[in-house]
Design an enzyme around this catalytic site. Structure first.
Site, PDB file in Angstrom:
ATOM      1  N   HIS A  52     -44.466  94.349 -37.855  1.00 26.41           N
ATOM      2  CA  HIS A  52     -45.681  93.579 -38.179  1.00 26.41           C
ATOM      3  C   HIS A  52     -46.826  93.991 -37.248  1.00 26.41           C
ATOM      4  O   HIS A  52     -47.962  94.173 -37.688  1.00 26.41           O
ATOM      5  CB  HIS A  52     -45.457  92.075 -37.975  1.00 26.41           C
ATOM      6  N   LYS A  69     -39.408  75.888 -46.295  1.00 27.07           N
ATOM      7  CA  LYS A  69     -38.586  76.946 -45.694  1.00 27.07           C
ATOM      8  C   LYS A  69     -38.143  76.505 -44.304  1.00 27.07           C
ATOM      9  O   LYS A  69     -38.956  76.020 -43.519  1.00 27.07           O
ATOM     10  CB  LYS A  69     -39.432  78.231 -45.580  1.00 27.07           C
ATOM     11  N   ARG A  83     -42.116  98.739 -46.969  1.00 27.54           N
ATOM     12  CA  ARG A  83     -41.051  99.460 -46.268  1.00 27.54           C
ATOM     13  C   ARG A  83     -40.347 100.430 -47.210  1.00 27.54           C
ATOM     14  O   ARG A  83     -40.443 101.623 -47.070  1.00 27.54           O
ATOM     15  CB  ARG A  83     -40.039  98.468 -45.679  1.00 27.54           C
ATOM     16  N   SER A 125     -37.977  90.201 -40.258  1.00 24.88           N
ATOM     17  CA  SER A 125     -37.704  89.009 -39.442  1.00 24.88           C
ATOM     18  C   SER A 125     -36.293  88.491 -39.729  1.00 24.88           C
ATOM     19  O   SER A 125     -35.617  87.988 -38.827  1.00 24.88           O
ATOM     20  CB  SER A 125     -38.717  87.902 -39.760  1.00 24.88           C
TER      21      SER A 125
HETATM   22  O1  PNS Z   1     -43.578  87.372 -44.884  1.00 28.98           O
HETATM   23  P1  PNS Z   1     -43.389  86.997 -46.306  1.00 28.98           P
HETATM   24  O2  PNS Z   1     -42.525  85.783 -46.407  1.00 28.98           O
HETATM   25  O3  PNS Z   1     -42.899  88.144 -47.140  1.00 28.98           O
HETATM   26  O4  PNS Z   1     -44.850  86.582 -46.878  1.00 28.98           O
HETATM   27  C1  PNS Z   1     -45.011  86.159 -48.212  1.00 28.98           C
HETATM   28  C2  PNS Z   1     -46.423  85.607 -48.453  1.00 28.98           C
HETATM   29  C3  PNS Z   1     -46.803  84.596 -47.370  1.00 28.98           C
HETATM   30  C4  PNS Z   1     -47.415  86.733 -48.434  1.00 28.98           C
HETATM   31  C5  PNS Z   1     -46.449  84.969 -49.862  1.00 28.98           C
HETATM   32  O5  PNS Z   1     -45.314  84.174 -50.005  1.00 28.98           O
HETATM   33  C6  PNS Z   1     -47.678  84.082 -50.077  1.00 28.98           C
HETATM   34  O6  PNS Z   1     -48.775  84.555 -50.156  1.00 28.98           O
HETATM   35  N1  PNS Z   1     -47.417  82.749 -50.205  1.00 28.98           N
HETATM   36  C7  PNS Z   1     -48.449  81.752 -50.437  1.00 28.98           C
HETATM   37  C8  PNS Z   1     -48.387  81.259 -51.895  1.00 28.98           C
HETATM   38  C9  PNS Z   1     -48.993  82.318 -52.793  1.00 28.98           C
HETATM   39  O7  PNS Z   1     -50.200  82.462 -52.852  1.00 28.98           O
HETATM   40  N2  PNS Z   1     -48.127  83.123 -53.476  1.00 28.98           N
HETATM   41  C10 PNS Z   1     -48.555  84.313 -54.204  1.00 28.98           C
HETATM   42  C11 PNS Z   1     -48.810  84.101 -55.658  1.00 28.98           C
HETATM   43  S1  PNS Z   1     -47.374  83.606 -56.535  1.00 28.98           S
END
Ligand code: PNS
Length: 164
Positions: free
Chosen positions: A17, A41, A90, A128
């Site tokens: 990150h 979560k 990745r 993570s």
């Molecule tokens: O580190 P992660 O868990 O892969 O991050 C995922 C993240 C935070 C980018 C994604 O879950 C997110 O943007 N969540 C907020 C809700 C949202 O807007 N979802 C996308 C459209 S469905």
């Protein structure tokens, strides 16, 4: 003015990150690291802990700030006037999920574009989730997270750091 958000759970922030943050901060005028506050979560670190850990690691990068958000990312972006989303890619396995999210966000707000940075080779395996799994069995975290985080992660699992 190119203002971007690098969103994620960052539970915890990994060296992968941090690499994406440093590289995207060079491309953007302003970068906000957006930490998702997802109460559904079960996270290892609280939202405040995650924000302050990232602040600690990015304090030397002048155009980077850290904030938490909840709800839809595109809605939060409107409130901070950002139109670019940064995500790290990745492997092929990331692609399908990332494509879906990027397209959904773009449909929701056509002003929003997602830019993918390919993860540096040495972090291409890292997540993570892997860090937490490894830590829970007492594994050596020095190649995975900033050294300052190692004891904090072990404390969460109430195990002793052994031999590294
Ligand atoms: O580190 P992660 O868990 O892969 O991050 C995922 C993240 C935070 C980018 C994604 O879950 C997110 O943007 N969540 C907020 C809700 C949202 O807007 N979802 C996308 C459209 S469905």
């Amino acid at each position: 003015m190119k203002k971007a958000i690098y969103p994620g759970s960052f539970d915890p922030l990994t060296l992968g990150h941090l690499d994406i943050i440093r590289r995207s901060a060079k491309i953007m005028d302003e970068l906000v690291v957006g930490v998702l506050h997802n109460s559904a979560k079960n996270s290892l670190f609280s939202i405040d802990e995650r924000v302050s850990m990232i602040e600690e690691m990015t304090k030397d990068i002048p155009n980077v700030s850290v904030a938490s958000f909840d709800g839809l990312l595109v809605n939060y972006m409107k409130t901070i006037d950002a139109t670019i989303i940064i995500r790290g890619l990745r492997a092929v396995t990331d692609f399908e999920y990332e494509l879906q999210i990027a397209q959904t966000n773009h449909v929701e707000n056509p002003e929003v574009e997602t830019i993918f940075l390919t993860t540096s080779l040495q972090y291409s395996y890292l997540s993570s989730t892997i860090v937490k799994e490894f830590a829970s069995y007492g594994g050596d975290l020095t190649k995975f997270v900033p050294p300052e985080f190692i004891d904090r992660i072990y404390e969460k699992y109430q195990i002793e750091r052994n031999g590294f």
